[in-house]
Enzyme design. Structure first.
Site, PDB file in Angstrom:
ATOM      1  N   LYS A  49      33.477 110.664  50.528  1.00 25.68           N
ATOM      2  CA  LYS A  49      32.853 109.664  51.553  1.00 25.68           C
ATOM      3  C   LYS A  49      33.121 108.292  50.757  1.00 25.68           C
ATOM      4  O   LYS A  49      32.758 108.297  49.682  1.00 25.68           O
ATOM      5  CB  LYS A  49      31.399 109.684  51.800  1.00 25.68           C
ATOM      6  CG  LYS A  49      30.937 108.979  52.784  1.00 25.68           C
ATOM      7  CD  LYS A  49      30.999 109.365  54.135  1.00 25.68           C
ATOM      8  CE  LYS A  49      30.851 108.359  55.467  1.00 25.68           C
ATOM      9  NZ  LYS A  49      32.133 107.327  55.628  1.00 25.68           N
ATOM     10  N   GLN A  55      31.711 104.719  43.678  1.00 26.28           N
ATOM     11  CA  GLN A  55      31.264 105.568  45.027  1.00 26.28           C
ATOM     12  C   GLN A  55      30.448 106.659  44.667  1.00 26.28           C
ATOM     13  O   GLN A  55      29.530 107.051  45.337  1.00 26.28           O
ATOM     14  CB  GLN A  55      32.213 105.613  46.053  1.00 26.28           C
ATOM     15  CG  GLN A  55      32.000 105.911  47.463  1.00 26.28           C
ATOM     16  CD  GLN A  55      31.718 104.619  48.200  1.00 26.28           C
ATOM     17  OE1 GLN A  55      32.278 103.768  48.070  1.00 26.28           O
ATOM     18  NE2 GLN A  55      30.604 104.662  49.016  1.00 26.28           N
ATOM     19  N   LYS A  76      27.053 105.906  43.686  1.00 25.67           N
ATOM     20  CA  LYS A  76      26.399 105.073  44.732  1.00 25.67           C
ATOM     21  C   LYS A  76      25.874 106.292  45.813  1.00 25.67           C
ATOM     22  O   LYS A  76      24.627 106.043  46.341  1.00 25.67           O
ATOM     23  CB  LYS A  76      27.332 104.021  45.457  1.00 25.67           C
ATOM     24  CG  LYS A  76      26.768 103.424  46.457  1.00 25.67           C
ATOM     25  CD  LYS A  76      27.701 102.474  47.238  1.00 25.67           C
ATOM     26  CE  LYS A  76      28.784 101.594  46.369  1.00 25.67           C
ATOM     27  NZ  LYS A  76      29.447 100.817  47.058  1.00 25.67           N
ATOM     28  N   LYS A 126      37.507 107.118  47.968  1.00 19.88           N
ATOM     29  CA  LYS A 126      38.052 105.545  48.570  1.00 19.88           C
ATOM     30  C   LYS A 126      39.625 105.468  49.004  1.00 19.88           C
ATOM     31  O   LYS A 126      40.227 106.528  48.379  1.00 19.88           O
ATOM     32  CB  LYS A 126      37.587 104.585  47.387  1.00 19.88           C
ATOM     33  CG  LYS A 126      37.737 103.368  47.836  1.00 19.88           C
ATOM     34  CD  LYS A 126      36.061 102.816  48.407  1.00 19.88           C
ATOM     35  CE  LYS A 126      36.195 101.509  49.057  1.00 19.88           C
ATOM     36  NZ  LYS A 126      34.825 101.142  49.606  1.00 19.88           N
ATOM     37  N   GLY A 129      35.074 101.725  56.712  1.00 18.46           N
ATOM     38  CA  GLY A 129      35.836 100.626  56.530  1.00 18.46           C
ATOM     39  C   GLY A 129      35.385  99.830  55.140  1.00 18.46           C
ATOM     40  O   GLY A 129      34.401 100.484  54.503  1.00 18.46           O
ATOM     41  N   ASP A 130      36.067  98.782  55.023  1.00 19.97           N
ATOM     42  CA  ASP A 130      35.775  98.147  53.691  1.00 19.97           C
ATOM     43  C   ASP A 130      36.570  96.759  53.816  1.00 19.97           C
ATOM     44  O   ASP A 130      36.719  96.447  55.278  1.00 19.97           O
ATOM     45  CB  ASP A 130      36.450  98.742  52.260  1.00 19.97           C
ATOM     46  CG  ASP A 130      35.966  98.168  51.159  1.00 19.97           C
ATOM     47  OD1 ASP A 130      34.543  98.301  50.619  1.00 19.97           O
ATOM     48  OD2 ASP A 130      36.689  97.386  50.500  1.00 19.97           O
ATOM     49  N   THR A 151      25.237  97.129  55.509  1.00 21.33           N
ATOM     50  CA  THR A 151      25.594  96.900  54.245  1.00 21.33           C
ATOM     51  C   THR A 151      24.514  95.525  53.737  1.00 21.33           C
ATOM     52  O   THR A 151      23.752  95.312  52.707  1.00 21.33           O
ATOM     53  CB  THR A 151      26.804  96.611  53.485  1.00 21.33           C
ATOM     54  OG1 THR A 151      27.545  97.868  54.242  1.00 21.33           O
ATOM     55  CG2 THR A 151      27.103  96.435  52.180  1.00 21.33           C
ATOM     56  N   ASN A 187      31.930  91.161  57.068  1.00 22.39           N
ATOM     57  CA  ASN A 187      30.968  91.985  57.360  1.00 22.39           C
ATOM     58  C   ASN A 187      29.606  92.011  56.549  1.00 22.39           C
ATOM     59  O   ASN A 187      28.796  91.682  57.200  1.00 22.39           O
ATOM     60  CB  ASN A 187      31.541  93.283  57.542  1.00 22.39           C
ATOM     61  CG  ASN A 187      30.342  94.275  57.898  1.00 22.39           C
ATOM     62  OD1 ASN A 187      29.867  94.952  56.931  1.00 22.39           O
ATOM     63  ND2 ASN A 187      30.141  94.519  59.159  1.00 22.39           N
ATOM     64  N   SER A 210      26.329 105.173  57.186  1.00 24.15           N
ATOM     65  CA  SER A 210      27.290 106.035  57.546  1.00 24.15           C
ATOM     66  C   SER A 210      27.019 107.653  57.434  1.00 24.15           C
ATOM     67  O   SER A 210      27.349 108.232  58.311  1.00 24.15           O
ATOM     68  CB  SER A 210      28.578 105.859  56.584  1.00 24.15           C
ATOM     69  OG  SER A 210      29.465 104.722  56.955  1.00 24.15           O
TER      70      SER A 210
HETATM   71  P1  NDP Z   1      35.369  91.593  54.917  1.00 17.30           P
HETATM   72  O1  NDP Z   1      36.812  92.125  54.989  1.00 17.30           O
HETATM   73  O2  NDP Z   1      34.707  91.841  56.233  1.00 17.30           O
HETATM   74  O3  NDP Z   1      35.060  90.346  54.403  1.00 17.30           O
HETATM   75  C1  NDP Z   1      35.475  90.008  53.073  1.00 17.30           C
HETATM   76  C2  NDP Z   1      35.252  88.654  52.953  1.00 17.30           C
HETATM   77  O4  NDP Z   1      35.531  88.457  51.376  1.00 17.30           O
HETATM   78  C3  NDP Z   1      35.964  87.636  53.598  1.00 17.30           C
HETATM   79  O5  NDP Z   1      35.194  86.414  53.656  1.00 17.30           O
HETATM   80  C4  NDP Z   1      37.237  87.469  52.720  1.00 17.30           C
HETATM   81  O6  NDP Z   1      37.716  86.207  52.856  1.00 17.30           O
HETATM   82  C5  NDP Z   1      36.401  87.401  51.401  1.00 17.30           C
HETATM   83  N1  NDP Z   1      37.462  87.912  50.305  1.00 17.30           N
HETATM   84  C6  NDP Z   1      38.137  88.899  50.164  1.00 17.30           C
HETATM   85  N2  NDP Z   1      38.924  88.655  49.274  1.00 17.30           N
HETATM   86  C7  NDP Z   1      38.718  87.608  48.753  1.00 17.30           C
HETATM   87  C8  NDP Z   1      39.364  86.966  47.076  1.00 17.30           C
HETATM   88  N3  NDP Z   1      40.117  87.488  46.656  1.00 17.30           N
HETATM   89  N4  NDP Z   1      38.779  85.804  46.983  1.00 17.30           N
HETATM   90  C9  NDP Z   1      37.728  85.392  47.507  1.00 17.30           C
HETATM   91  N5  NDP Z   1      37.230  85.763  48.865  1.00 17.30           N
HETATM   92  C10 NDP Z   1      37.811  87.133  49.279  1.00 17.30           C
HETATM   93  O7  NDP Z   1      34.948  92.836  54.047  1.00 17.30           O
HETATM   94  P2  NDP Z   1      33.429  93.474  53.843  1.00 17.30           P
HETATM   95  O8  NDP Z   1      32.478  92.393  54.083  1.00 17.30           O
HETATM   96  O9  NDP Z   1      33.135  94.626  54.498  1.00 17.30           O
HETATM   97  O10 NDP Z   1      33.201  93.611  52.087  1.00 17.30           O
HETATM   98  C11 NDP Z   1      32.891  92.449  51.196  1.00 17.30           C
HETATM   99  C12 NDP Z   1      32.601  93.401  49.830  1.00 17.30           C
HETATM  100  O11 NDP Z   1      31.578  94.308  50.219  1.00 17.30           O
HETATM  101  C13 NDP Z   1      33.648  94.047  49.421  1.00 17.30           C
HETATM  102  O12 NDP Z   1      33.496  94.159  47.756  1.00 17.30           O
HETATM  103  C14 NDP Z   1      33.490  95.585  49.712  1.00 17.30           C
HETATM  104  O13 NDP Z   1      33.760  96.427  49.058  1.00 17.30           O
HETATM  105  C15 NDP Z   1      31.694  95.435  49.768  1.00 17.30           C
HETATM  106  N6  NDP Z   1      31.318  96.669  50.528  1.00 17.30           N
HETATM  107  C16 NDP Z   1      31.445  96.483  51.939  1.00 17.30           C
HETATM  108  C17 NDP Z   1      30.765  97.687  52.550  1.00 17.30           C
HETATM  109  C18 NDP Z   1      30.691  97.595  54.230  1.00 17.30           C
HETATM  110  O14 NDP Z   1      30.018  98.253  54.775  1.00 17.30           O
HETATM  111  N7  NDP Z   1      31.788  96.911  54.602  1.00 17.30           N
HETATM  112  C19 NDP Z   1      29.920  98.570  52.065  1.00 17.30           C
HETATM  113  C20 NDP Z   1      29.785  98.701  50.510  1.00 17.30           C
HETATM  114  C21 NDP Z   1      30.351  97.542  49.941  1.00 17.30           C
HETATM  115  P3  NDP Z   1      38.732  86.004  53.853  1.00 17.30           P
HETATM  116  O15 NDP Z   1      38.077  86.076  55.223  1.00 17.30           O
HETATM  117  O16 NDP Z   1      39.501  84.607  53.824  1.00 17.30           O
HETATM  118  O17 NDP Z   1      39.756  87.275  54.007  1.00 17.30           O
END
Ligand code: NDP
Length: 450
Positions: free
Chosen positions: A89, A110, A113, A125, A164-165, A208, A239, A382
């Site tokens: 997962k 993961q 976690k 992943k 998603g991620d 999250t 997200n 999830s």
């Molecule tokens: P999203 O794609 O929804 O958002 C990612 C955000 O981070 C955007 O604002 C993006 O900017 C910014 N970003 C991405 N890469 C970079 C970078 N290299 N430098 C600066 N800003 C960056 O992803 P999520 O919110 O889902 O995920 C965010 C984090 O949370 C990740 O580390 C993910 O692994 C972790 N996570 C997510 C989960 C989930 O349920 N979604 C669960 C557990 C962990 P821009 O809009 O410009 O792309």
């Protein structure tokens, strides 16, 4: 050389270019040293050597045709890391920075976690170096369909359940699910993060971010503190960041920052959540637009950030919620946060703090929630989606939210208790790694050498 050091050094020799994987590996294994040295059974059964090697790694070509009729090719991955506790997962990440190293570090994290959630889930992943940004809806759909043309043969509701991620939200999960259904002729819970009308769970989208705030709340409450009336800094605007901001407001806090890959906003009146959602969730535009509309906000582009630092962390705050990406908060940022009086850091993103920053937070004894605990609310929900799918039931928003809160508080209690066993009760990095590891290791021993 100790058993732990031998395993670290063997991975360093074998995978010298996998810098993210090695960073995650060192952080986890270093904190397991004390547990491992007291329990020779782990070495007898070669638990660490087995834990660091994925059960299965799939790399595949993803060809698709863009709107101009040009054939494009991306790289796809799914790493099925460990199934000791249940089916694999973990999410799918679509971002140009994705490579085998990134997916391996995320998959490794993961495993522990998912163990902390106490739900029956192994670790995996996947993702691709495809960048959904700037692509039309049809291009994203064609890419997702091609990605699933290979992935479908490896996944299943009792085998491997992606979610998603970064770069993979409800839209992408929809396209992926549609193609899975077409290829397999099955409508089952093979992906989570589905639309609520066709098998998704309420609160999964929010989970999250909400979970990261619930975790911060649990850490603070244990010290008689709260988030109410406190200024908070959040990075990211995807997200996790959006729903962190939403829950912070619900608890009476004042989130004042958000960021994306181009820059950050500081809005001293508090982030306008509806405007942020409109810009990032609906229009998928840059944060710069926020400051053009909301005059109380200051926009700073990445090129204007102080040398080697992330400007989000230079805004004085009581609590920080790194919620964008890996290594977005380094030692200089950590020093700045502490100097400005920050008392709590809850990691919404995966490995957002560098090792030096993590060490500083742990040593300073502030409330520090490591990612594998603080952001486990996403995968936990999830798991709740999988339960609803399996029993054909639909739980209300409040029911799922209450379960999420209970799970986050349970994770905090669990890892704090383990940290206390080692007379280091504020060290939740130690607590999370050991608590997560014990269950996986026990299951691996029970299941024999496989
Ligand atoms: P999203 O794609 O929804 O958002 C990612 C955000 O981070 C955007 O604002 C993006 O900017 C910014 N970003 C991405 N890469 C970079 C970078 N290299 N430098 C600066 N800003 C960056 O992803 P999520 O919110 O889902 O995920 C965010 C984090 O949370 C990740 O580390 C993910 O692994 C972790 N996570 C997510 C989960 C989930 O349920 N979604 C669960 C557990 C962990 P821009 O809009 O410009 O792309």
């Amino acid at each position: 050389m100790s058993y732990v050091e031998q395993v670290i050094s063997s991975c360093e020799e074998k995978f010298p270019h996998q810098v993210y994987f090695l960073q995650a590996l060192r952080e986890i294994l270093e904190s397991l040293k004390v547990e491992i040295s007291h329990n020779p059974i782990y070495e007898k059964y070669a638990i660490l050597e087995r834990l660091v090697v994925p059960e299965r790694s799939i790399a595949f070509r993803v060809p698709w045709v863009d709107d101009c009729g040009r054939v494009r090719v991306n790289q796809g991955y799914r790493i099925e890391f460990n199934s000791a506790l249940g089916p694999y997962k973990g999410g799918l990440r679509f971002h140009p920075s994705v490579n085998e190293d990134v997916i391996k570090f995320l998959g490794f994290e993961q495993i522990l976690k998912n163990s902390l959630t106490t739900l029956r889930m192994g670790g995996g992943k996947g993702g691709s170096d495809f960048d959904p940004k700037g692509k039309s809806e049809n291009e994203v759909m064609r890419f997702c369909q091609s990605f699933m043309n290979e992935l479908y043969r490896h996944i299943g509701d009792h085998t491997d359940i992606p979610a998603g991620d970064i770069g993979v939200g409800g839209r992408e999960v929809g396209f992926l699910f549609g193609q899975y259904k077409r290829l397999s002729n099955r409508f089952d819970g093979v992906l989570t993060g589905k639309g609520v009308e066709w098998g998704g769970s309420l609160v999964r989208k929010e989970a999250t971010g909400y979970g990261s705030v619930y975790f911060a709340q649990a850490m603070l409450e244990a010290e008689g503190k709260s988030l109410e009336g406190k200024v908070c800094c959040v990075s990211g605007s995807g997200n996790v960041a959006i729903y962190t901001i939403e829950k912070l407001y619900a608890l009476g806090a004042k989130p004042v920052t958000a960021s994306d890959s181009k820059g950050m906003i500081y809005d001293q009146e508090g982030i306008d959540l509806e405007l942020l959602k409109e810009i990032k969730e609906v229009r998928r535009a840059s944060l710069e637009e926020y400051a053009q509309i909301k005059k109380s906000a200051i926009y700073t582009s990445v090129s204007e950030y102080p040398q080697g630092q992330n400007a989000v962390w230079s805004v004085p705050c009581f609590a920080a919620f790194p919620s964008a990406t890996q290594n977005e908060l380094n030692i200089l940022d950590a020093q700045t946060l502490l100097k400005n009086g920050c008392q709590c850091v809850s990691e919404g993103a995966n490995m957002p703090c560098t090792q030096e920053a993590t060490n500083l937070f742990v040593d300073s004894k502030i409330c520090y929630g490591p990612a594998k605990a603080a952001n486990a609310g996403g995968v936990a929900t999830s798991g709740l989606e999988m339960m609803q799918n399996a029993s054909m039931s639909i739980w209300t928003f409040d029911e799922v939210d209450a379960k999420l809160l209970k799970i986050m508080r349970g994770i905090f209690a669990q890892i704090k208790a383990v940290a206390q066993e080692f007379n280091d009760e504020k060290n939740l990095v130690l607590g999370a790694n050991i608590a997560g590891f014990r269950k996986v290791a026990k299951a691996m021993i029970d299941q024999g050498v496989v």
